[in-house]
Design a protein around this motif. Structure first.
Motif, PDB file in Angstrom:
ATOM      1  N   TYR A  36       0.614  -1.783   0.204  1.00  0.00           N
ATOM      2  CA  TYR A  36       0.181   0.275  -0.673  1.00  0.00           C
ATOM      3  C   TYR A  36       0.977   1.267   0.256  1.00  0.00           C
ATOM      4  N   GLN A  37       2.142   1.283   0.694  1.00  0.00           N
ATOM      5  CA  GLN A  37       3.298   2.034   0.631  1.00  0.00           C
ATOM      6  C   GLN A  37       3.403   2.496  -0.677  1.00  0.00           C
ATOM      7  N   ARG A  39       1.930   1.551  -3.520  1.00  0.00           N
ATOM      8  CA  ARG A  39       0.480   2.282  -3.905  1.00  0.00           C
ATOM      9  C   ARG A  39       0.806   3.674  -4.291  1.00  0.00           C
ATOM     10  N   TYR A  40       0.842   4.188  -3.072  1.00  0.00           N
ATOM     11  CA  TYR A  40       0.894   5.644  -2.715  1.00  0.00           C
ATOM     12  C   TYR A  40       1.320   6.324  -3.139  1.00  0.00           C
ATOM     13  N   GLU A  96       0.999   6.590  -6.714  1.00  0.00           N
ATOM     14  CA  GLU A  96      -0.708   7.367  -7.254  1.00  0.00           C
ATOM     15  C   GLU A  96       0.329   9.203  -6.764  1.00  0.00           C
ATOM     16  N   ALA A 111      -0.540  15.942  -0.460  1.00  0.00           N
ATOM     17  CA  ALA A 111      -0.348  14.505  -1.027  1.00  0.00           C
ATOM     18  C   ALA A 111       1.475  13.722  -0.308  1.00  0.00           C
ATOM     19  N   TRP A 139       3.032  11.857   2.852  1.00  0.00           N
ATOM     20  CA  TRP A 139       3.912  10.873   2.456  1.00  0.00           C
ATOM     21  C   TRP A 139       4.684  11.105   3.663  1.00  0.00           C
ATOM     22  N   HIS A 155      -4.367   3.187   2.499  1.00  0.00           N
ATOM     23  CA  HIS A 155      -5.675   2.632   1.335  1.00  0.00           C
ATOM     24  C   HIS A 155      -5.969   4.179   0.800  1.00  0.00           C
ATOM     25  N   GLN A 182      -4.987   7.007  -0.130  1.00  0.00           N
ATOM     26  CA  GLN A 182      -4.329   7.307  -1.956  1.00  0.00           C
ATOM     27  C   GLN A 182      -5.982   7.301  -2.283  1.00  0.00           C
ATOM     28  N   ARG A 210      -7.171  10.069  -5.555  1.00  0.00           N
ATOM     29  CA  ARG A 210      -7.289   9.576  -6.493  1.00  0.00           C
ATOM     30  C   ARG A 210      -9.490  10.670  -6.834  1.00  0.00           C
TER      31      ARG A 210
END
Lengths: 45, 164
Positions: free
Chosen positions: B2-3, B5-6, B9, B99, B103, B117, B120, B124
């Motif tokens: 998930y990190q 994916r972030y 993103e 964002a 982080w 999740h 993220q 979006r």
């Protein structure tokens, strides 16, 4: 005994051949730089 | 996972910020050029230059072109895109700051996978809302050159601020 499994449909491709994106008008990113080292996420209690 | 994916993103958002900025710059440039051409050709003191007596054919072509541009100007997309692009750019830049601020929590292990999740997808969905707000009935035509340049700028930014 009958076989109930159906062949899976291939993922739908757009006619233009371009990748689908919900962010219409904004281009998909080709390559992302590697993520720097991070600490593991917090564990759920 | 998930990190990661972030991270992707966030990087994608930066590319899109750059892309919109490049699009805005281009639209402003084209609009400025059209305005200059129309201003020059409609200026009577320029029209009265003696040189045009010698090159009257060239001046006739320039005048014809400027009249054509003036006629179709209302249908050209560049001017109408400037304001929504500027608005979209400001909102995406603010979203990028958000964002990057978050982080820290993502990378320092302050959030669970579920929280990462959700974060993220908050980013979006905010981006999509901004797109729908400023371009409700259409899309931006794709531009591979701008896309490539936007990725190069993003890569430089991330190499500077998030070195491995």
């Amino acid at each position: 005994m009958s076989d109930n499994t159906k062949p899976q449909k291939p993922p739908q491709k757009p006619e233009s051949g371009k990748p689908l994106t919900e962010e219409r008008g904004l281009p998909p990113v080709r390559e992302t730089p590697p993520m720097p080292p991070v600490k593991p996420p917090k564990q759920k209690k | 996972m998930y990190q990661e994916r972030y991270w992707k993103e966030m990087y994608q958002l930066k590319v899109h910020v750059n892309y919109v900025e490049l699009y805005l710059e281009r639209s402003e440039l084209i609009d400025r050029c059209i305005n200059i051409i129309l201003a020059v050709t409609s200026n009577s003191s320029i029209c009265g230059w003696a040189i045009w007596q010698q090159y009257s054919f060239i001046w006739a072509i320039v005048i014809a072109a400027s009249q054509l541009i003036n006629a179709v100007r209302g249908f050209l997309p560049y001017k109408s895109r400037i304001k929504p692009l500027a608005g979209l750019l400001h909102e995406l830049e603010e979203l990028m700051i958000f964002a990057e601020t978050r982080w820290f929590d993502v990378s320092e292990g302050n959030l669970t996978d579920e929280e990462i999740h959700k974060l993220q997808f908050k980013i979006r969905s905010t981006k999509i809302k901004s797109l729908n707000k400023f371009f409700p009935s259409g899309t931006l035509p794709g531009d591979n050159k701008k896309s490539s340049k936007a990725e190069d700028i993003a890569k430089t930014y991330f190499n500077n601020f998030y070195p491995i």
